[in-house]
Design an enzyme around this catalytic site. Structure first.
Site, short mmCIF file in Angstrom:
data_model
loop_
_atom_site.label_atom_id
_atom_site.label_comp_id
_atom_site.label_asym_id
_atom_site.label_seq_id
_atom_site.Cartn_x
_atom_site.Cartn_y
_atom_site.Cartn_z
N LYS A 1 -12.82 -5.38 5.21
CA LYS A 1 -13.13 -6.74 4.76
C LYS A 1 -13.09 -7.75 5.90
O LYS A 1 -13.88 -8.68 5.93
CB LYS A 1 -12.13 -7.16 3.68
CG LYS A 1 -12.26 -6.38 2.40
CD LYS A 1 -11.18 -6.82 1.43
CE LYS A 1 -11.07 -5.86 0.27
NZ LYS A 1 -9.90 -6.12 -0.55
N HIS B 1 0.83 -1.21 0.00
CA HIS B 1 0.00 0.00 0.00
C HIS B 1 0.87 1.26 0.00
O HIS B 1 0.60 2.22 -0.73
CB HIS B 1 -0.90 0.04 1.25
CG HIS B 1 -1.93 -1.02 1.29
ND1 HIS B 1 -2.14 -1.79 2.42
CD2 HIS B 1 -2.83 -1.46 0.38
CE1 HIS B 1 -3.13 -2.64 2.20
NE2 HIS B 1 -3.56 -2.47 0.96
#
Length: 158
Positions: free
Chosen positions: A41, A18
């Site tokens: 998630k 990321h």
């Protein structure tokens, strides 16, 4: 005109992959706003921890803001005055998923561009779900996540 991009995700937790996508986005855009989705998630970290750890991971990095968000991404992009959304692609499955999202988002707001950066080969295997597995089994995190995240997660496991 300032080039502003949104980098959305659950970042549960933020990984070195990321951070690499973010760093590369800064070579293309003047400003990157990271939007950490409330609805992650997996739910390992709560929204406050995910935002705090991402902020700690980019501390001192010019042109970066990190904020929580809920709702439709396209609405947040428009509200923040960004021109584009940036996403990383690690696998063919990521591409298929992003293709579907971009198609629906284009129906909702056709003037927003989507920019995709391929993960660097040495980082492509790193995913938040893999990091969560490593954490569950007590593995070393230093090569997977930024140092502030590794410290926080190690402290949490103790």
């Amino acid at each position: 005109m300032e080039k502003h991009v949104i980098y959305p995700g659950s970042f549960d937790p933020v990984t070195l992959g990321h951070i690499d996508i973010l760093t590369r986005a800064l070579t293309l855009f003047d400003r990157v706003t990271v939007l950490v989705a409330h609805a992650g998630k997996a739910g390992m970290l709560d929204i406050e921890d995910r935002v705090r750890l991402f902020r700690a991971s980019v501390d001192g990095m010019a042109g970066v803001e990190v904020h929580p968000f809920t709702g439709l991404l396209v609405d947040e992009v428009v509200r923040r005055g960004a021109q584009a959304v940036i996403r990383g692609i690690r696998t063919p499955g990521d591409y298929e998923h992003e293709w579907s999202l971009a198609g629906v988002n284009a129906l909702l707001a056709s003037d927003i561009e989507y920019v995709y950066l391929l993960a660097r080969p040495e980082l492509a295997a790193i995913s938040s779900s893999l990091v969560r597995d490593v954490i569950r089994h007590g593995g070393a995190l230093e090569k997977l996540v930024p140092a502030p995240v590794a410290r926080a997660l190690a402290d949490r496991a103790s």
